[in-house]
Design an enzyme around this catalytic site. Sequence first.
Site, PDB file in Angstrom:
ATOM      1  N   GLU A 188      74.319  81.649  -3.290  1.00  0.00           N
ATOM      2  CA  GLU A 188      75.524  81.792  -3.502  1.00  0.00           C
ATOM      3  C   GLU A 188      76.293  82.674  -3.720  1.00  0.00           C
ATOM      4  O   GLU A 188      76.907  82.936  -5.168  1.00  0.00           O
ATOM      5  CB  GLU A 188      75.099  81.136  -5.386  1.00  0.00           C
ATOM      6  CG  GLU A 188      74.378  79.608  -5.039  1.00  0.00           C
ATOM      7  CD  GLU A 188      74.721  79.304  -6.587  1.00  0.00           C
ATOM      8  OE1 GLU A 188      74.937  79.875  -7.691  1.00  0.00           O
ATOM      9  OE2 GLU A 188      73.571  78.244  -6.940  1.00  0.00           O
ATOM     10  N   CYS A 202     105.721  90.241 -19.680  1.00  0.00           N
ATOM     11  CA  CYS A 202     106.144  91.462 -20.635  1.00  0.00           C
ATOM     12  C   CYS A 202     104.584  92.008 -21.523  1.00  0.00           C
ATOM     13  O   CYS A 202     104.850  91.169 -23.170  1.00  0.00           O
ATOM     14  CB  CYS A 202     107.050  90.308 -21.741  1.00  0.00           C
ATOM     15  SG  CYS A 202     108.444  89.839 -20.538  1.00  0.00           S
TER      16      CYS A 202
END
Length: 417
Positions: free
Chosen positions: A273, A342
Amino acid sequence: MHHFNYQNRELFCEDVPVKVIAKEVGTPFYLYSYATLKRHFLVFSKEFENIEHLVCYSAKANSNLAVLKTFANLGSGLDIVSGGELRKGLESGFSPEKMVYSGVGKRIDEIDFALNKGILMFNIESMEELVIINQRAELCGKRAPVGIRVNPNIDPKTHPYISTGLQKNKFGIDVDEALEAYRAANSIEHIDLVGIGCHIGSQITEINPFREAINSLKNIAQQLEKEGISLQYIDIGGGLGILYDDETPIDLSEYAKSIIETVKGTDYTIILEPGRVFVGNAGILVTKTLYRKSGKVKEFIVVDAGMNDLLRPALYDAFHVIQPVDQTDDPMIVADVVGPICESSDFLAQDRYMPNVKQGQLLAVMSAGAYSFVMSSNYCSRPKVAEVMVKEDSFNVVRTRESYEDLISGESIPLFL
Ligand code: LLP
């Protein structure tokens, strides 16, 4: 090996200047090289050509439809972790008989979807999940092909957030309880026990944890065989590390050899995988310098991509090489490359030794093909960026940049407001 190279001090993706794409598409954007994706799949698969195996690309690493289609066309299977990945896999041409489905929290609707499509195997991660899959199989009039994901309690020696095969991790069924789990599962009516699997972590750069894991799976499978439970698949998961900075990635042939040697002489089909190793170095993030700023103790390069576009540095303190699209003779400085969000964790690099780039200059954040766009968000109401794929001398926008309309689509203001 990838196809992002400088020609006359200008960065190209295959045969296309990155600047040309930036001009047409705007910044920031993710950029993928088709040739690199294809090469990674072929080189990997070749290592296993002499044993029964199925490569199931791990969709979570990069699930853009064009990337998925690239691997589907090459004959890949797919490792999925959600109904959404199943849907995208189908959309891009993967056959459900080549899909394996892992994840600790599969929902009923997702299980039904996978049963009805006829996937190759559910990798179950708890006995409660097995009970539910059995019930759903009965209701859907199907038999559920199941493998148990074993937690082998092996330290993959990687970042703690991406270690998955330790006892303290939520994944799989403990190795000591695996045999009991199989014996119990064997008598459940609508379940076909077809495999055993594990996935011990990601960005792994040592071979031994893989050796231990595959050995452990094989031993369990062989013990089960003696008890009359014969499995067809051993799923070794993903996890191969790539070069971001100064790591020494595992040699692919070594990796293949350790797997092949362990299963030689058995009838098991190996499922692999891989995610990052296919896509990681096949993609970059291109961003523009908005402002330069000198703090009291730091130099800042403020760019137009932020942690919402590429979360890995903020989340894992991950390192990505950052280089200018146009090479200059500017002196080197030490700077933080920061985004417009921010938060102080909104950085792409910290204390980085790099050229003294100026306002307007383009930067390439390298090795950003895996776990990059897929982990982006709309935080701070920022539209998700575009994705582009290059093949030879042409490029295609494979996901358009989100618009301000996209940002509010689906939201509504109730009447009482
Ligand atoms: N199979 C399973 C069951 C997985 O959970 C994963 C990744 C893979 C395969 C593919 O692993 P790979 O070959 O890509 O290492 N967001 C993190 C990585 C999370 C990995 C999650 N599972 C990062 O940015 O580093």
